[in-house]
Scaffold this motif. Structure first.
Motif, PDB file in Angstrom:
ATOM      1  N   LEU A 111       0.829  -1.207   0.000  1.00  7.89           N
ATOM      2  CA  LEU A 111       0.000   0.000   0.000  1.00  7.89           C
ATOM      3  C   LEU A 111       0.863   1.257   0.000  1.00  7.89           C
ATOM      4  CD1 LEU A 111      -2.812  -0.967   2.503  1.00  7.89           C
ATOM      5  CD2 LEU A 111      -3.003  -0.712   0.041  1.00  7.89           C
ATOM      6  N   GLU A 112       1.927   1.228   0.763  1.00 10.66           N
ATOM      7  CA  GLU A 112       2.835   2.368   0.825  1.00 10.66           C
ATOM      8  C   GLU A 112       3.421   2.657  -0.553  1.00 10.66           C
ATOM      9  OE1 GLU A 112       7.180   3.432   2.779  1.00 10.66           O
ATOM     10  OE2 GLU A 112       5.952   1.877   3.703  1.00 10.66           O
ATOM     11  N   ILE A 113       3.798   1.613  -1.263  1.00  8.76           N
ATOM     12  CA  ILE A 113       4.365   1.779  -2.599  1.00  8.76           C
ATOM     13  C   ILE A 113       3.322   2.333  -3.562  1.00  8.76           C
ATOM     14  CG2 ILE A 113       5.296   0.493  -4.577  1.00  8.76           C
ATOM     15  CD1 ILE A 113       6.558  -1.425  -2.442  1.00  8.76           C
ATOM     16  N   ALA A 114       2.119   1.774  -3.518  1.00  7.53           N
ATOM     17  CA  ALA A 114       1.050   2.205  -4.429  1.00  7.53           C
ATOM     18  C   ALA A 114       0.544   3.605  -4.097  1.00  7.53           C
ATOM     19  CB  ALA A 114      -0.095   1.205  -4.397  1.00  7.53           C
ATOM     20  N   MET A 115       0.630   3.997  -2.842  1.00 13.27           N
ATOM     21  CA  MET A 115       0.088   5.293  -2.400  1.00 13.27           C
ATOM     22  C   MET A 115       0.694   6.462  -3.168  1.00 13.27           C
ATOM     23  SD  MET A 115      -2.109   6.698  -0.374  1.00 13.27           S
ATOM     24  CE  MET A 115      -2.459   5.488   0.866  1.00 13.27           C
ATOM     25  N   GLU A 116       1.976   6.430  -3.424  1.00 11.67           N
ATOM     26  CA  GLU A 116       2.629   7.525  -4.158  1.00 11.67           C
ATOM     27  C   GLU A 116       2.033   7.678  -5.560  1.00 11.67           C
ATOM     28  OE1 GLU A 116       4.611   9.832  -2.883  1.00 11.67           O
ATOM     29  OE2 GLU A 116       4.247   8.771  -1.003  1.00 11.67           O
ATOM     30  N   GLU A 121      -1.820  10.479  -9.404  1.00 14.12           N
ATOM     31  CA  GLU A 121      -2.999  10.397 -10.265  1.00 14.12           C
ATOM     32  C   GLU A 121      -4.081  11.377  -9.814  1.00 14.12           C
ATOM     33  OE1 GLU A 121      -4.172   6.283 -10.170  1.00 14.12           O
ATOM     34  OE2 GLU A 121      -2.399   5.649 -11.294  1.00 14.12           O
ATOM     35  N   LYS A 122      -4.334  11.434  -8.527  1.00 16.30           N
ATOM     36  CA  LYS A 122      -5.371  12.334  -8.007  1.00 16.30           C
ATOM     37  C   LYS A 122      -4.980  13.799  -8.208  1.00 16.30           C
ATOM     38  CE  LYS A 122      -8.483   9.536  -6.738  1.00 16.30           C
ATOM     39  NZ  LYS A 122      -9.743   9.494  -7.460  1.00 16.30           N
ATOM     40  N   LEU A 123      -3.702  14.126  -7.977  1.00 17.27           N
ATOM     41  CA  LEU A 123      -3.255  15.508  -8.201  1.00 17.27           C
ATOM     42  C   LEU A 123      -3.381  15.895  -9.670  1.00 17.27           C
ATOM     43  CD1 LEU A 123      -0.135  15.782  -5.879  1.00 17.27           C
ATOM     44  CD2 LEU A 123      -2.264  17.044  -5.678  1.00 17.27           C
ATOM     45  N   ASN A 124      -3.064  14.992 -10.564  1.00 16.89           N
ATOM     46  CA  ASN A 124      -3.214  15.253 -11.990  1.00 16.89           C
ATOM     47  C   ASN A 124      -4.680  15.479 -12.354  1.00 16.89           C
ATOM     48  OD1 ASN A 124      -0.487  15.121 -12.546  1.00 16.89           O
ATOM     49  ND2 ASN A 124      -0.544  12.953 -13.102  1.00 16.89           N
ATOM     50  N   GLN A 125      -5.569  14.682 -11.789  1.00 20.91           N
ATOM     51  CA  GLN A 125      -7.009  14.850 -12.034  1.00 20.91           C
ATOM     52  C   GLN A 125      -7.464  16.205 -11.501  1.00 20.91           C
ATOM     53  OE1 GLN A 125      -8.985  11.545 -10.222  1.00 20.91           O
ATOM     54  NE2 GLN A 125      -8.378  10.098 -11.829  1.00 20.91           N
TER      55      GLN A 125
END
Length: 130
Positions: A111-116, A121-125
């Motif tokens: 999860l820690e790896i995927a979180m970044e 993705e969310k910031l880009n959106q």
């Protein structure tokens, strides 16, 4: 009574969303929980298993009376060669013991790896919207 880590042959006698019920040659019932059926998520066990199918699995728990728990996942992972794994690892879920390789990423690390990536993705959106 089976020993922890023993490989047994059984026959599937029932399939529920939470696991597969098996019967051994002595008429004892066992369960392979859905989490122990494979490494990944299985949406529908009926698509993977069928009644009267013969399967092998590793004994994870035995109450010494009528019931026992098995793992196909552990059998696949160890390829049936438990000599590399002299005893179950110290990973516990409830009171069960699981064979695993120590170098596998476990716990919250994935999860820690995927979180970044999710943050990016969310910031880009967000920036596309504003």
């Amino acid at each position: 009574m089976y020993r922890l880590g023993e490989i047994v042959s059984t026959t599937i006698v029932g399939i529920k969303p939470y696991g597969v019920f098996v019967l051994d040659r002595n008429g004892r019932k066992g369960l392979i929980h859905v989490s122990e059926c494979d490494d990944g998520y299985i949406k529908n066990l009926r698509n993977t298993f069928s009644i009267d199918e013969k399967i092998k699995a590793i004994v994870m728990e035995d109450d010494g009376d009528k019931k026992f728990s098995l793992s196909i996942r552990s059998l696949k992972e160890t390829k049936g060669d438990l000599h590399q794994y002299p005893k179950p690892s110290n990973l516990y879920v409830g009171h069960k013991k699981y064979w695993t390789k120590a170098h596998y990423i476990s716990g919250f690390k994935p999860l820690e790896i995927a979180m970044e990536q999710w943050k990016k993705e969310k910031l880009n959106q967000f920036h596309k919207i504003t």
